[in-house]
Write a protein that holds these residues in place. Structure first.
Motif, short mmCIF file in Angstrom:
data_model
loop_
_atom_site.label_atom_id
_atom_site.label_comp_id
_atom_site.label_asym_id
_atom_site.label_seq_id
_atom_site.Cartn_x
_atom_site.Cartn_y
_atom_site.Cartn_z
N ARG A 260 60.81 105.82 21.14
CA ARG A 260 61.19 105.43 22.72
C ARG A 260 61.53 106.29 23.74
O ARG A 260 61.34 106.32 24.74
CB ARG A 260 62.12 104.29 22.26
N ILE A 261 62.03 107.46 22.94
CA ILE A 261 62.65 108.34 24.08
C ILE A 261 61.84 108.85 24.95
O ILE A 261 61.80 109.06 26.08
CB ILE A 261 63.70 109.26 23.40
N PRO A 262 60.27 109.48 24.24
CA PRO A 262 59.54 110.18 24.99
C PRO A 262 59.18 109.34 26.29
O PRO A 262 58.67 109.74 27.44
CB PRO A 262 58.48 110.63 24.15
N VAL A 263 58.81 107.87 25.98
CA VAL A 263 58.19 107.00 26.94
C VAL A 263 59.24 106.74 28.10
O VAL A 263 58.89 106.73 29.25
CB VAL A 263 57.70 105.73 26.13
N GLU A 264 60.60 106.69 27.62
CA GLU A 264 61.48 106.09 28.53
C GLU A 264 61.92 107.47 29.60
O GLU A 264 62.03 107.32 30.75
CB GLU A 264 62.85 105.76 28.12
N SER A 265 61.60 108.79 28.89
CA SER A 265 62.05 109.89 29.85
C SER A 265 60.87 110.03 30.81
O SER A 265 61.22 110.46 31.84
CB SER A 265 61.95 111.10 28.74
N PHE A 269 56.30 103.61 34.34
CA PHE A 269 55.35 103.22 35.09
C PHE A 269 54.64 104.77 35.90
O PHE A 269 53.95 104.91 36.74
CB PHE A 269 55.71 102.69 36.46
N ASN A 270 55.10 105.69 35.13
CA ASN A 270 54.25 107.01 35.42
C ASN A 270 53.03 107.05 34.24
O ASN A 270 53.16 107.80 33.36
CB ASN A 270 55.36 108.25 35.06
N ILE A 271 51.83 106.57 34.84
CA ILE A 271 50.86 106.60 34.10
C ILE A 271 50.28 108.06 33.49
O ILE A 271 50.03 108.15 32.42
CB ILE A 271 49.76 105.76 34.78
N PRO A 272 50.25 108.69 34.72
CA PRO A 272 49.79 110.26 34.26
C PRO A 272 50.54 111.09 33.25
O PRO A 272 50.16 111.71 32.48
CB PRO A 272 49.65 111.09 35.66
N GLY A 273 52.08 110.73 33.57
CA GLY A 273 52.97 111.01 32.61
C GLY A 273 52.67 110.75 30.98
O GLY A 273 52.70 111.30 30.09
N SER A 276 49.74 112.13 29.46
CA SER A 276 50.03 113.41 28.93
C SER A 276 50.55 113.31 27.49
O SER A 276 50.66 114.68 27.02
CB SER A 276 50.86 114.29 29.92
N LEU A 277 51.16 112.42 27.18
CA LEU A 277 51.86 112.38 25.64
C LEU A 277 50.95 112.23 24.84
O LEU A 277 51.10 112.61 23.38
CB LEU A 277 52.99 111.49 25.69
N ILE A 278 49.69 111.75 24.93
CA ILE A 278 48.78 111.54 24.03
C ILE A 278 48.31 112.43 23.24
O ILE A 278 48.45 112.40 21.70
CB ILE A 278 47.53 110.49 24.48
N PRO A 279 48.07 113.58 23.55
CA PRO A 279 47.55 114.70 23.00
C PRO A 279 48.64 115.29 22.07
O PRO A 279 48.40 115.65 20.73
CB PRO A 279 47.46 115.99 23.93
N ILE A 280 50.00 115.33 22.49
CA ILE A 280 51.31 115.69 21.46
C ILE A 280 51.26 114.53 20.51
O ILE A 280 51.50 114.90 19.12
CB ILE A 280 52.46 115.82 22.55
N GLY A 281 51.19 113.42 20.75
CA GLY A 281 51.40 112.44 19.70
C GLY A 281 50.09 112.42 18.78
O GLY A 281 50.44 112.41 17.45
N LEU A 282 49.07 112.85 19.13
CA LEU A 282 47.93 112.91 18.08
C LEU A 282 48.21 114.26 17.24
O LEU A 282 47.94 114.04 15.87
CB LEU A 282 46.63 113.21 18.74
N ARG A 283 48.57 115.33 17.65
CA ARG A 283 49.02 116.36 17.02
C ARG A 283 50.19 116.07 15.93
O ARG A 283 50.22 116.58 14.72
CB ARG A 283 49.37 117.50 17.71
N MET A 284 51.00 115.50 16.37
CA MET A 284 52.17 115.00 15.60
C MET A 284 51.65 114.29 14.26
O MET A 284 52.03 114.27 13.17
CB MET A 284 53.22 114.20 16.19
#
Length: 313
Positions: A260-265, A269-273, A276-284
């Motif tokens: 939850r923390i990365p999304v809330e941070s 409503f920050n769609i581009p932001g 940008s988390l998707i590649p990090i999530g996939l690597r994790m």
């Protein structure tokens, strides 16, 4: 006999810096600056560095010794010897060398000026001075001890990778006025300092506190600005949202909800932001580092909530 390994640079004679060694007997009680003076006066008059007061007041003699910034007049030479009886001297970091141990402080002063390091009073000048209580002054007392030596700026890890960061010295100076009871621009100041390159870009490593030769403790001053920003509702940035999400996660469950923390941070409503988390999530995911989907509270969560309740009162 001690060896001083000094980084030399003279762009008029040689385009690249190089190390030169000098051998010197360190007198009892001699400071590092005393040793540097002895080298300059007896071995090589071309050695260039800054100095003035010799009393840890002016901040002029800051250099790097064995990889860390310090005031040369404040440390005894024999205490800096490594296992090979060597002291390595270099110019301050995060600034361009001009000659030998002298660096260009222009970016340092530019960032100091950027935080508007002057009082913007709430009212017209009184007939006499503006008064503060002792309690009001204590809020800005530590920041007022900064001597602008640049030691914290030199060893700041964020500045090594981000020239846009204001740096610990400028932010400590900013707290001097954010916390001043006589200033009228507190909200505007914390809004400006919450922009990219400001308080929330600090990595919390504490290196600036380790290097500061005075009680200014820049990281502590940065945390105080963060607190004022949050108290004034300046939340529309990743750093503030992260701090609030972190706190609320612990308050709700006693530990961190790492999904939850990365999304809330980033902001819902920050769609581009968020994208940008998707590649990090996939690597994790590929590395098996994804936190559990279902977040559980700790057994003692009621105790955690009680602590928060007491702090809020």
């Amino acid at each position: 006999m001690a060896t001083f390994r000094i980084k030399r640079f003279n762009p008029e004679k040689q385009p690249e810096p190089y190390f030169e060694e000098f051998n010197l007997d360190i007198a009892d009680g001699a400071t590092l600056l005393d040793c540097m003076n002895e080298i300059k006066w007896t071995l090589d008059g071309s050695l260039t560095y800054r100095m003035s007061c010799r009393s840890a007041i002016c901040g002029s003699c800051a250099v790097k010794a064995n990889g860390h910034a310090l005031l040369a007049c404040q440390r005894q030479g024999e205490h800096l010897l490594d296992n090979d009886d060597t002291i390595t001297l270099e110019p301050l970091g995060n600034m361009k060398p001009i000659k030998d141990l002298v660096v260009d402080f222009t970016p340092f002063w530019d960032k100091i000026n950027k935080v508007k390091p002057y009082l913007e009073p709430k009212d017209e000048a009184p007939a006499k001075e503006r008064h503060q209580s002792q309690e009001e002054f204590r809020i800005i007392d530590d920041a007022s001890t900064c001597i602008m030596c640049g030691a914290c700026y030199s060893d700041c890890n964020t500045l090594e990778v981000d020239d846009n960061f204001l740096g610990p010295a400028a932010l400590a100076k900013a707290q001097r006025f954010v916390g001043d009871s006589r200033d009228s621009k507190t909200l505007q100041r914390v809004q400006d300092l919450s922009e990219p390159g400001g308080i929330w870009d600090c990595t919390h490593c504490g290196e600036c506190v380790e290097r500061c030769p005075k009680p200014a403790r820049p990281f502590d001053r940065i945390k105080e600005i963060m607190t004022v920003a949050l108290e004034n509702g300046v939340h529309n940035n990743n750093g503030a949202r992260h701090a609030l999400s972190f706190t609320n996660s612990v308050k709700r469950s006693g530990n961190l909800n790492e999904n939850r923390i990365p999304v809330e941070s980033m902001g819902f409503f920050n769609i581009p932001g968020l994208l940008s988390l998707i590649p990090i999530g996939l690597r994790m995911l590929l590395k098996g580092k994804v936190p559990p989907v279902i977040h559980h509270s700790i057994d003692e969560v009621d105790d955690v909530k009680r602590i928060f309740k007491e702090l809020d009162q």
